[in-house]
Design an enzyme around this catalytic site. Structure first.
Site, PDB file in Angstrom:
ATOM      1  N   LYS A  36       0.536  -1.297  -0.007  1.00  0.00           N
ATOM      2  CA  LYS A  36       0.194  -0.272   0.295  1.00  0.00           C
ATOM      3  C   LYS A  36       1.045   1.098   0.144  1.00  0.00           C
ATOM      4  O   LYS A  36       0.572   1.992  -0.656  1.00  0.00           O
ATOM      5  CB  LYS A  36      -1.253   0.181   1.093  1.00  0.00           C
ATOM      6  CG  LYS A  36      -0.196  -0.197   2.223  1.00  0.00           C
ATOM      7  CD  LYS A  36      -1.271  -0.155   3.578  1.00  0.00           C
ATOM      8  CE  LYS A  36      -0.808  -0.114   5.016  1.00  0.00           C
ATOM      9  NZ  LYS A  36      -1.470  -0.650   5.863  1.00  0.00           N
ATOM     10  N   ARG A 129      -8.039  -1.037  16.577  1.00  0.00           N
ATOM     11  CA  ARG A 129      -9.072  -1.156  15.536  1.00  0.00           C
ATOM     12  C   ARG A 129      -9.756  -1.902  14.583  1.00  0.00           C
ATOM     13  O   ARG A 129     -11.001  -2.028  15.631  1.00  0.00           O
ATOM     14  CB  ARG A 129      -7.645  -0.747  14.984  1.00  0.00           C
ATOM     15  CG  ARG A 129      -8.125   0.249  13.313  1.00  0.00           C
ATOM     16  CD  ARG A 129      -6.881   0.825  12.162  1.00  0.00           C
ATOM     17  NE  ARG A 129      -6.244  -0.924  11.845  1.00  0.00           N
ATOM     18  CZ  ARG A 129      -5.722  -0.692  10.705  1.00  0.00           C
ATOM     19  NH1 ARG A 129      -4.909   0.315  10.061  1.00  0.00           N
ATOM     20  NH2 ARG A 129      -5.336  -2.139  10.029  1.00  0.00           N
TER      21      ARG A 129
HETATM   22  C1  LIG Z   1      -0.573  -1.786   6.417  1.00  0.00           C
HETATM   23  C2  LIG Z   1      -1.172  -3.391   7.198  1.00  0.00           C
HETATM   24  C3  LIG Z   1       0.473  -3.801   7.471  1.00  0.00           C
HETATM   25  C4  LIG Z   1       1.275  -3.740   6.852  1.00  0.00           C
HETATM   26  O1  LIG Z   1       2.131  -2.921   8.868  1.00  0.00           O
HETATM   27  P1  LIG Z   1       3.187  -2.306   7.923  1.00  0.00           P
HETATM   28  O2  LIG Z   1       3.452  -1.657   9.941  1.00  0.00           O
HETATM   29  O3  LIG Z   1       3.896  -1.135   7.447  1.00  0.00           O
HETATM   30  O4  LIG Z   1       4.351  -3.893   8.278  1.00  0.00           O
HETATM   31  C5  LIG Z   1      -0.119  -5.060   7.534  1.00  0.00           C
HETATM   32  N1  LIG Z   1      -1.755  -5.511   8.362  1.00  0.00           N
HETATM   33  C6  LIG Z   1      -2.534  -4.594   7.929  1.00  0.00           C
HETATM   34  C7  LIG Z   1      -4.209  -4.782   8.299  1.00  0.00           C
HETATM   35  C8  LIG Z   1      -2.221  -3.113   7.413  1.00  0.00           C
HETATM   36  O5  LIG Z   1      -3.591  -2.390   6.913  1.00  0.00           O
END
Ligand SMILES: *Cc1c(COP(=O)(O)O)cnc(C)c1O
Length: 354
Positions: A36, A129
């Protein structure tokens, strides 16, 4: 290609990915590479795939659509919107879910398309969350999901250190594994995946701690910037400069450090304050808040500091640098995770991927 630009070094990214895939392997953990932050850019995603990730994962379906030609399972990370259920079933093999109503919508679409859509049910271990918070409700919903046509419950997962800053440890992740075992026993099924979080879970592996049962991590920041995010430490054998922003200098002048005249508001409505450091070598670079958030930039030259900026200008102090910057020179910045996100998302920042 013009400026400002973000330079992306695919070799460094592939190296970071290999490094994390190797680490995961030691603990029986597969890596979902999270795309992302670079908007699912396929060339960068390819470095993830070449580096050995088992899945590609993104929070937005638009980005997964860009990845549709990769022959590797794709995960939608953000809980699906019911209004996009059709696309989710079309372009994601797996989605993270926490609402039965949404899963029912996915079921309907999957049946229509004669597909099986895979679900990871999310449990909230306290970060507040996404995810079910109540264990009994979670077990009940798992049972309901198992009855749905076109849907396969392949695992459970959690997300930590996103809202509440809760750090993954043996206790909370141990609880997740325990919940998975309870579901397996209650419904006499085998869950293929227990997804134990994001880059903030890496500190456990880096310390040699295993959480028996956790077999997937979803990693973004660690692959892109070589950072574990529970404590913000650099990970050995990774690069933190795979993404750099380059901007061009458009003015260099000796000027005082305090403005002249009555001080009102700056371009963003704030009343600024100044420390008098005497006459300084000030430089303007052609990059501003319309390009990205300026506080996400980290000058590579430690002798350069950021004084401020406005929508189109970055104001730098080059007095302490050993480099004699001139108009037309380029200046480089490392980026925080927010900086990578901003640079990759901005239509004004050119993308130089090599
Ligand atoms: C963005 C995201 C991740 C990745 O997080 P990082 O801290 O960049 O490794 C993993 N799981 C979910 C649900 C996310 O939204």
């Amino acid at each position: 290609m013009g400026y400002p630009k973000v330079e992306v070094d695919l070799n460094k990214i592939r190296h970071n990915v290999k490094s994390m895939v190797e680490l995961g392997k030691k603990y029986g953990i597969k890596i979902a590479g999270v795309t992302k932050v670079f908007c699912g850019h396929p060339e960068i995603a390819k470095a993830f795939v070449d580096g050995g990730v088992s899945y590609l994962a993104d929070s937005r379906i638009e980005n997964l659509i860009k990845l549709k030609d990769f022959d590797i399972p794709k995960i939608l990370l953000r809980l699906p919107m019911i209004s996009e259920a059709d696309k989710v079933v079309e372009y994601a093999d797996i989605s993270l879910n926490s609402e039965l109503e949404t899963i029912k919508a996915l079921s309907e679409k999957a049946v229509e398309k004669n597909k099986v859509h895979k679900i990871i049910l999310m449990f909230d271990l306290g970060d507040l969350r996404e995810g079910y918070y109540d264990e009994e409700e979670f077990y009940e919903v798992a049972g309901e999901v198992l009855k749905l046509e076109g849907i396969q419950l392949i695992g459970i997962g959690t997300n930590l250190t996103c809202y509440g800053g809760v750090i993954p440890n043996e206790e909370n992740l141990g609880r997740l594994v325990n919940i998975a075992r309870n579901i397996e026993e209650k419904y006499n099924i085998k869950l293929e995946i227990i997804s134990g979080g994001n880059s903030s879970s890496l500190h456990l592996l880096l310390k040699g701690k295993t959480i028996e049962g956790i077999n997937m991590l979803r990693l973004g920041e660690s692959l892109v910037l070589g950072l574990e995010t529970a404590y913000g430490n650099r990970i050995e054998n990774t690069y933190n400069d795979a993404f750099q922003v380059v901007a061009e200098i458009i003015e260099v002048k000796e000027k005082p450090s305090v403005p002249t005249g009555e001080i009102g508001r700056d371009a963003f409505g704030k009343v600024p304050t100044f420390v008098d450091k005497g006459i300084r070598k000030r430089m303007l670079a052609a990059i501003g808040k319309q390009d990205l958030q300026l506080d996400t930039l980290i000058p590579v030259d430690e002798g350069v500091s950021i004084l401020g900026g406005s929508s189109d200008h970055l104001i730098l102090d080059g007095t302490d640098s050993s480099i004699n910057y001139k108009v037309g020179d380029k200046i480089r910045f490392n980026l925080s995770y927010g900086g990578v996100l901003g640079a990759m998302t901005s239509e004004y920042v050119k993308k130089d991927i090599k």
